[in-house]
Design an enzyme around this catalytic site. Structure first.
Site, PDB file in Angstrom:
ATOM      1  N   ASN A  92      19.781  35.028  52.733  1.00 40.54           N
ATOM      2  CA  ASN A  92      19.514  34.376  51.582  1.00 40.54           C
ATOM      3  C   ASN A  92      19.510  35.985  50.907  1.00 40.54           C
ATOM      4  OD1 ASN A  92      21.198  32.628  52.051  1.00 40.54           O
ATOM      5  ND2 ASN A  92      18.856  30.721  51.894  1.00 40.54           N
ATOM      6  N   HIS A 109      19.637  40.205  54.701  1.00 37.16           N
ATOM      7  CA  HIS A 109      19.954  40.795  54.054  1.00 37.16           C
ATOM      8  C   HIS A 109      19.827  41.689  52.875  1.00 37.16           C
ATOM      9  CE1 HIS A 109      23.955  37.923  56.255  1.00 37.16           C
ATOM     10  NE2 HIS A 109      23.155  39.185  57.102  1.00 37.16           N
ATOM     11  N   GLY A 175      21.827  25.870  57.490  1.00 36.30           N
ATOM     12  CA  GLY A 175      22.709  26.015  56.304  1.00 36.30           C
ATOM     13  C   GLY A 175      23.692  26.871  56.816  1.00 36.30           C
ATOM     14  N   SER A 177      27.304  29.421  58.400  1.00 29.96           N
ATOM     15  CA  SER A 177      28.476  28.879  58.780  1.00 29.96           C
ATOM     16  C   SER A 177      29.188  29.315  60.062  1.00 29.96           C
ATOM     17  CB  SER A 177      29.457  29.609  57.535  1.00 29.96           C
ATOM     18  OG  SER A 177      30.064  30.863  57.692  1.00 29.96           O
TER      19      SER A 177
HETATM   20  N1  APR Z   1      23.126  21.366  53.115  1.00 35.34           N
HETATM   21  C1  APR Z   1      23.266  22.024  54.066  1.00 35.34           C
HETATM   22  N2  APR Z   1      24.513  22.484  54.435  1.00 35.34           N
HETATM   23  C2  APR Z   1      24.584  22.730  53.288  1.00 35.34           C
HETATM   24  C3  APR Z   1      25.276  22.567  52.479  1.00 35.34           C
HETATM   25  C4  APR Z   1      23.919  21.382  52.602  1.00 35.34           C
HETATM   26  N3  APR Z   1      23.819  20.823  50.435  1.00 35.34           N
HETATM   27  N4  APR Z   1      25.819  22.797  51.793  1.00 35.34           N
HETATM   28  C5  APR Z   1      26.784  24.299  52.411  1.00 35.34           C
HETATM   29  N5  APR Z   1      26.054  23.387  53.537  1.00 35.34           N
HETATM   30  C6  APR Z   1      26.927  24.410  54.765  1.00 35.34           C
HETATM   31  C7  APR Z   1      28.179  24.468  54.765  1.00 35.34           C
HETATM   32  O1  APR Z   1      28.612  24.024  55.308  1.00 35.34           O
HETATM   33  C8  APR Z   1      28.595  25.851  55.218  1.00 35.34           C
HETATM   34  O2  APR Z   1      28.010  25.908  56.515  1.00 35.34           O
HETATM   35  O3  APR Z   1      25.924  25.846  54.560  1.00 35.34           O
HETATM   36  C9  APR Z   1      27.001  26.789  55.387  1.00 35.34           C
HETATM   37  C10 APR Z   1      27.665  27.870  54.312  1.00 35.34           C
HETATM   38  O4  APR Z   1      28.348  29.340  54.325  1.00 35.34           O
HETATM   39  P1  APR Z   1      28.709  30.244  54.138  1.00 35.34           P
HETATM   40  O5  APR Z   1      28.956  29.956  52.562  1.00 35.34           O
HETATM   41  O6  APR Z   1      29.252  31.091  54.551  1.00 35.34           O
HETATM   42  O7  APR Z   1      26.613  31.313  54.096  1.00 35.34           O
HETATM   43  P2  APR Z   1      26.358  32.197  54.995  1.00 35.34           P
HETATM   44  O8  APR Z   1      26.546  31.596  56.295  1.00 35.34           O
HETATM   45  O9  APR Z   1      24.798  32.011  54.883  1.00 35.34           O
HETATM   46  O10 APR Z   1      26.811  33.114  54.988  1.00 35.34           O
HETATM   47  C11 APR Z   1      26.421  34.267  55.477  1.00 35.34           C
HETATM   48  O11 APR Z   1      27.486  35.950  54.936  1.00 35.34           O
HETATM   49  O12 APR Z   1      28.670  36.166  52.730  1.00 35.34           O
HETATM   50  C12 APR Z   1      27.665  37.136  53.556  1.00 35.34           C
HETATM   51  O13 APR Z   1      25.961  38.238  53.087  1.00 35.34           O
HETATM   52  C13 APR Z   1      26.185  37.292  52.738  1.00 35.34           C
HETATM   53  O14 APR Z   1      24.554  35.871  53.662  1.00 35.34           O
HETATM   54  C14 APR Z   1      25.330  35.622  53.338  1.00 35.34           C
HETATM   55  C15 APR Z   1      26.299  35.824  54.629  1.00 35.34           C
END
Ligand code: APR
Ligand code: ZN
Length: 233
Positions: A92, A109, A175, A177
């Site tokens: 984040n 990042h 949190g 994906s």
């Molecule tokens: N509590 C826990 N988990 C949650 C919640 C919540 N309230 N809401 C969403 N999630 C989970 C979703 O199920 C998902 O698995 O958080 C994850 C968010 O995934 P992404 O949107 O892909 O975010 P992230 O994994 O941080 O992305 C990684 O991708 O776009 C690039 O640089 C960007 O740092 C980012 C990286």
């Protein structure tokens, strides 16, 4: 639970979702009709600097309207009570971990509240908007940019992260994906070095099968519950 010596925690957009910051791949993962993947690239910055700067100016401004949630606060509480090595590696770019009181945070990042000179590498704290062509206070170059790792660029501090993963007794992913590497591979790296691995996420992720254990639910519930267990006498 007896405290393992060395703990590495990876966080993603899901830990900030309940603070009101949108995740990347959830509903509404677009911005002004652009896929995020099309805005956060060196090519987009060269082609349309005003669009890229506006994207980050809006995200930087949005930080003023959000606050850390119970998951961020629980991790800060855990860090204060932790006797051994402790590191939060976050994907984040918000400052919610720091505002919750966490100190040992590594932003792989980059950070919204930082600007980077593409000419000399100078970094400085940045609030407010950052217009294309802003001069670097160190070298004078007009190439001050958001201090964000774009798609296709190398994440920050990978050597430090890999060293921490190689020493970890416990690796916890919160949190995220599991869609973007190298972060998505950290669970396998830590596991290969003998760490126990735990996923705390709203729902199963692309990497769930690699974890020893998974707990699904909102971060503001599952993270404090897990921290209470870790700190129980
Ligand atoms: N509590 C826990 N988990 C949650 C919640 C919540 N309230 N809401 C969403 N999630 C989970 C979703 O199920 C998902 O698995 O958080 C994850 C968010 O995934 P992404 O949107 O892909 O975010 P992230 O994994 O941080 O992305 C990684 O991708 O776009 C690039 O640089 C960007 O740092 C980012 C990286
Ligand atoms: Zn410079």
């Amino acid at each position: 639970m007896a405290q393992p010596r060395s703990l590495v925690i990876l966080t993603g957009a899901g830990i900030s979702a309940e603070s009101g910051l949108a995740t990347f791949r959830g509903p509404g993962g677009l911005w002004e009709g652009h896929r995020v993947e099309d805005v956060c690239t060196p090519g987009a910055l060269a082609r349309d600097p005003a669009l890229v700067h506006r994207f980050y100016d809006l995200r930087r401004a949005a930080l003023a309207g959000v606050a850390p949630n119970d998951a961020h606060a629980a991790l800060a509480r855990l860090e204060r009570a932790w006797a051994g090595d402790f590191l939060i590696v976050t994907q984040n770019v918000d400052d919610l971990h720091e505002r919750a009181g966490s100190r040992r945070v590594l932003h792989m990042h980059g950070e919204l509240l930082s600007a980077l000179c593409a000419a000399c590498g100078h970094r400085l704290t940045w609030q407010g908007s950052l217009a294309p062509g802003t001069a670097c206070p160190s070298c004078g170059s007009p190439r001050l940019r958001p201090d964000i790792v774009f798609f296709g660029e190398m994440p920050y501090a990978m050597e430090r992260i890999e060293a921490a993963l190689s020493r970890a007794d416990l690796f916890v992913s919160i949190g995220t994906s599991g869609a973007v590497y190298p972060a998505a591979g950290f669970v396998r790296m830590a596991g290969a070095f003998g760490a126990a691995t735990l996923e705390l996420n709203l729902e199963p992720s692309a990497g769930s099968d690699w974890f020893d254990a998974c707990r699904h639910g909102p971060a503001s519930v599952v993270v404090p519950d897990w921290v209470n267990e870790m700190l129980a006498p």
